[in-house]
Motif scaffolding. Sequence first.
Motif, PDB file in Angstrom:
ATOM      1  N   MET A 303      55.749  23.525  42.705  1.00 33.90           N
ATOM      2  CA  MET A 303      57.003  23.892  42.038  1.00 33.90           C
ATOM      3  C   MET A 303      58.175  23.363  42.851  1.00 33.90           C
ATOM      4  O   MET A 303      58.204  23.481  44.079  1.00 33.90           O
ATOM      5  CB  MET A 303      57.097  25.416  41.918  1.00 33.90           C
ATOM      6  CG  MET A 303      58.392  25.928  41.329  1.00 33.90           C
ATOM      7  SD  MET A 303      58.353  27.730  41.036  1.00 33.90           S
ATOM      8  CE  MET A 303      58.388  28.350  42.731  1.00 33.90           C
ATOM      9  N   ARG A 304      59.105  22.780  42.144  1.00 35.89           N
ATOM     10  CA  ARG A 304      60.325  22.312  42.798  1.00 35.89           C
ATOM     11  C   ARG A 304      61.498  22.612  41.884  1.00 35.89           C
ATOM     12  O   ARG A 304      61.338  22.838  40.675  1.00 35.89           O
ATOM     13  CB  ARG A 304      60.262  20.808  43.063  1.00 35.89           C
ATOM     14  CG  ARG A 304      60.147  19.971  41.800  1.00 35.89           C
ATOM     15  CD  ARG A 304      60.339  18.485  42.042  1.00 35.89           C
ATOM     16  NE  ARG A 304      60.182  17.740  40.805  1.00 35.89           N
ATOM     17  CZ  ARG A 304      61.102  17.644  39.859  1.00 35.89           C
ATOM     18  NH1 ARG A 304      62.266  18.259  40.008  1.00 35.89           N
ATOM     19  NH2 ARG A 304      60.881  16.936  38.760  1.00 35.89           N
ATOM     20  N   GLY A 305      62.694  22.606  42.453  1.00 32.07           N
ATOM     21  CA  GLY A 305      63.856  22.858  41.626  1.00 32.07           C
ATOM     22  C   GLY A 305      65.089  23.151  42.446  1.00 32.07           C
ATOM     23  O   GLY A 305      65.143  22.873  43.652  1.00 32.07           O
ATOM     24  N   GLU A 306      66.070  23.748  41.767  1.00 31.34           N
ATOM     25  CA  GLU A 306      67.344  24.030  42.421  1.00 31.34           C
ATOM     26  C   GLU A 306      68.022  25.186  41.715  1.00 31.34           C
ATOM     27  O   GLU A 306      67.995  25.295  40.487  1.00 31.34           O
ATOM     28  CB  GLU A 306      68.230  22.788  42.386  1.00 31.34           C
ATOM     29  CG  GLU A 306      69.543  22.932  43.130  1.00 31.34           C
ATOM     30  CD  GLU A 306      70.336  21.641  43.139  1.00 31.34           C
ATOM     31  OE1 GLU A 306      71.356  21.578  43.865  1.00 31.34           O
ATOM     32  OE2 GLU A 306      69.938  20.688  42.431  1.00 31.34           O
ATOM     33  N   THR A 307      68.607  26.071  42.486  1.00 31.15           N
ATOM     34  CA  THR A 307      69.462  27.125  41.952  1.00 31.15           C
ATOM     35  C   THR A 307      70.831  26.984  42.613  1.00 31.15           C
ATOM     36  O   THR A 307      70.964  26.322  43.649  1.00 31.15           O
ATOM     37  CB  THR A 307      68.877  28.526  42.212  1.00 31.15           C
ATOM     38  OG1 THR A 307      68.737  28.732  43.626  1.00 31.15           O
ATOM     39  CG2 THR A 307      67.513  28.672  41.543  1.00 31.15           C
ATOM     40  N   PRO A 308      71.874  27.582  42.036  1.00 32.13           N
ATOM     41  CA  PRO A 308      73.217  27.396  42.594  1.00 32.13           C
ATOM     42  C   PRO A 308      73.291  27.793  44.074  1.00 32.13           C
ATOM     43  O   PRO A 308      72.749  28.822  44.478  1.00 32.13           O
ATOM     44  CB  PRO A 308      74.084  28.310  41.726  1.00 32.13           C
ATOM     45  CG  PRO A 308      73.349  28.395  40.427  1.00 32.13           C
ATOM     46  CD  PRO A 308      71.902  28.376  40.790  1.00 32.13           C
ATOM     47  N   GLN A 309      73.937  26.969  44.854  1.00 32.20           N
ATOM     48  CA  GLN A 309      74.079  27.225  46.283  1.00 32.20           C
ATOM     49  C   GLN A 309      74.763  28.563  46.504  1.00 32.20           C
ATOM     50  O   GLN A 309      75.766  28.889  45.854  1.00 32.20           O
ATOM     51  CB  GLN A 309      74.901  26.109  46.936  1.00 32.20           C
ATOM     52  CG  GLN A 309      74.857  26.112  48.453  1.00 32.20           C
ATOM     53  CD  GLN A 309      73.486  25.737  48.992  1.00 32.20           C
ATOM     54  OE1 GLN A 309      72.881  24.778  48.541  1.00 32.20           O
ATOM     55  NE2 GLN A 309      73.011  26.513  49.962  1.00 32.20           N
ATOM     56  N   GLY A 310      74.219  29.365  47.401  1.00 31.03           N
ATOM     57  CA  GLY A 310      74.790  30.670  47.688  1.00 31.03           C
ATOM     58  C   GLY A 310      74.274  31.782  46.787  1.00 31.03           C
ATOM     59  O   GLY A 310      74.680  32.939  46.947  1.00 31.03           O
ATOM     60  N   THR A 311      73.390  31.452  45.836  1.00 33.78           N
ATOM     61  CA  THR A 311      72.838  32.443  44.916  1.00 33.78           C
ATOM     62  C   THR A 311      71.507  32.966  45.464  1.00 33.78           C
ATOM     63  O   THR A 311      70.559  32.189  45.613  1.00 33.78           O
ATOM     64  CB  THR A 311      72.595  31.836  43.519  1.00 33.78           C
ATOM     65  OG1 THR A 311      73.836  31.376  42.988  1.00 33.78           O
ATOM     66  CG2 THR A 311      71.996  32.869  42.579  1.00 33.78           C
ATOM     67  N   PRO A 312      71.414  34.252  45.790  1.00 36.22           N
ATOM     68  CA  PRO A 312      70.133  34.793  46.259  1.00 36.22           C
ATOM     69  C   PRO A 312      69.028  34.484  45.249  1.00 36.22           C
ATOM     70  O   PRO A 312      69.151  34.792  44.066  1.00 36.22           O
ATOM     71  CB  PRO A 312      70.395  36.296  46.358  1.00 36.22           C
ATOM     72  CG  PRO A 312      71.882  36.413  46.546  1.00 36.22           C
ATOM     73  CD  PRO A 312      72.464  35.288  45.729  1.00 36.22           C
ATOM     74  N   THR A 313      67.971  33.848  45.715  1.00 33.69           N
ATOM     75  CA  THR A 313      66.900  33.387  44.833  1.00 33.69           C
ATOM     76  C   THR A 313      65.560  33.848  45.380  1.00 33.69           C
ATOM     77  O   THR A 313      65.250  33.623  46.555  1.00 33.69           O
ATOM     78  CB  THR A 313      66.914  31.850  44.725  1.00 33.69           C
ATOM     79  OG1 THR A 313      68.175  31.412  44.218  1.00 33.69           O
ATOM     80  CG2 THR A 313      65.795  31.375  43.809  1.00 33.69           C
ATOM     81  N   THR A 314      64.775  34.481  44.509  1.00 35.13           N
ATOM     82  CA  THR A 314      63.421  34.894  44.863  1.00 35.13           C
ATOM     83  C   THR A 314      62.437  33.999  44.133  1.00 35.13           C
ATOM     84  O   THR A 314      62.452  33.931  42.897  1.00 35.13           O
ATOM     85  CB  THR A 314      63.175  36.363  44.479  1.00 35.13           C
ATOM     86  OG1 THR A 314      64.112  37.200  45.165  1.00 35.13           O
ATOM     87  CG2 THR A 314      61.765  36.788  44.857  1.00 35.13           C
ATOM     88  N   LEU A 315      61.607  33.302  44.882  1.00 38.34           N
ATOM     89  CA  LEU A 315      60.572  32.448  44.311  1.00 38.34           C
ATOM     90  C   LEU A 315      59.249  33.198  44.370  1.00 38.34           C
ATOM     91  O   LEU A 315      58.812  33.612  45.447  1.00 38.34           O
ATOM     92  CB  LEU A 315      60.463  31.137  45.092  1.00 38.34           C
ATOM     93  CG  LEU A 315      61.760  30.342  45.299  1.00 38.34           C
ATOM     94  CD1 LEU A 315      61.494  29.147  46.211  1.00 38.34           C
ATOM     95  CD2 LEU A 315      62.336  29.893  43.968  1.00 38.34           C
ATOM     96  N   ARG A 316      58.625  33.384  43.214  1.00 35.94           N
ATOM     97  CA  ARG A 316      57.337  34.074  43.150  1.00 35.94           C
ATOM     98  C   ARG A 316      56.280  33.075  42.684  1.00 35.94           C
ATOM     99  O   ARG A 316      56.361  32.537  41.580  1.00 35.94           O
ATOM    100  CB  ARG A 316      57.401  35.267  42.203  1.00 35.94           C
ATOM    101  CG  ARG A 316      58.404  36.330  42.643  1.00 35.94           C
ATOM    102  CD  ARG A 316      58.316  37.605  41.811  1.00 35.94           C
ATOM    103  NE  ARG A 316      59.349  38.545  42.195  1.00 35.94           N
ATOM    104  CZ  ARG A 316      59.262  39.384  43.234  1.00 35.94           C
ATOM    105  NH1 ARG A 316      58.162  39.397  43.966  1.00 35.94           N
ATOM    106  NH2 ARG A 316      60.260  40.208  43.519  1.00 35.94           N
ATOM    107  N   LEU A 317      55.283  32.854  43.523  1.00 34.23           N
ATOM    108  CA  LEU A 317      54.231  31.889  43.232  1.00 34.23           C
ATOM    109  C   LEU A 317      53.044  32.576  42.562  1.00 34.23           C
ATOM    110  O   LEU A 317      52.831  33.781  42.731  1.00 34.23           O
ATOM    111  CB  LEU A 317      53.790  31.204  44.524  1.00 34.23           C
ATOM    112  CG  LEU A 317      54.900  30.461  45.271  1.00 34.23           C
ATOM    113  CD1 LEU A 317      54.393  29.955  46.615  1.00 34.23           C
ATOM    114  CD2 LEU A 317      55.444  29.322  44.438  1.00 34.23           C
ATOM    115  N   PRO A 318      52.267  31.824  41.789  1.00 36.87           N
ATOM    116  CA  PRO A 318      51.145  32.415  41.052  1.00 36.87           C
ATOM    117  C   PRO A 318      50.096  33.093  41.930  1.00 36.87           C
ATOM    118  O   PRO A 318      49.360  33.963  41.464  1.00 36.87           O
ATOM    119  CB  PRO A 318      50.553  31.218  40.309  1.00 36.87           C
ATOM    120  CG  PRO A 318      51.680  30.256  40.162  1.00 36.87           C
ATOM    121  CD  PRO A 318      52.483  30.413  41.401  1.00 36.87           C
TER     122      PRO A 318
END
Length: 344
Positions: A303-318
Amino acid sequence: MYRAYGDVEALAEAYPMMRRWVERVERVAASDRHPTRAKKHAEWREHDRYLWDTGFQWGEWTEPGVQWDPRGDFGIVATAYFARSARILADTAEILGKRDDAVRFGELSDRVAAAWRAEFVDATPKSAQSGMRLTQPTQANYVRALAFDLVEPAQREDAAARLAELIRKNGCRLSTGFLSTGLLLPTLADAGYLDLAYQVLLQPKEPGWLVMVERGATSIWEEWDGIDAEGRPHNSQNHYAKGAVSTFLHEYVAGIRPAAPGYTAVEIAPSPGGGLSNCQAILKTAAGLIDIAWTITDGVFRMRGETPQGTPTTLRLPDGGVVETVGGRFSESCPLPEATDISK
């Protein structure tokens, strides 16, 4: 609007109308009963005042094989939305700092949900093994029972199993209409039936979305057989309701979910399945662009990608792995667990 944009002013503007609507439904429900219910129970019961079963109702609308009757009792549908509307109003009141209203309408929602259970959950199952049953056992009603938290926590597993059973008995095809179709696949996935959700999504036989594609549709039909196997059209060829499946595509297949109103915090949690080997999705939010792509090759999920800089992001893997970031570009991978289905 609030979930997508985090605009409290929009909630404040809508709140008086929201409240008047719920209060109107409360009055209507308490003022009369459907003729069939009144005939069966001559005296009002305690929970009758919370059953919304009078006035003009469309019910689920466009359920496959169901002939709509304007005189029908749609109380199981309307009462579910009474409980849901009161809960949304209570949550809105809490956000707006209207504490008294939050308590009042939260309690109203609880009473309506209790009335729904008292009237529409079969209290006398045929056997101890059969579990809870609804008096009107349709896919749509079980979906609402779960999605709107109408059943008790101890009843959820039985309700989900019964929904899955109805779908399988129907050849892994849905039988939902306007109101519950958009809730069906997320409800299945959340209940542990992700594999079945993908089977319904990718079902090549009528009723199903891919039938529309196969028959040349460029928009969503009102009826599941909007153009039947003989090429004859039925009703509108451009309706919104069944296109609500896009929620499952965005939030479960791609896995893009707001972790806070307005996407000021984001969760990326793809749920791959159905034999899909890749996915890409882009979402323009008020906070900025979210871009996600995943592939599966040789049993490895990437998985790859981008979310807005400074936005808390939780990545949940399968595989259950969790990665916390503060936005920006990301790239993660994991072995893909074998597909499981708790119904087996």
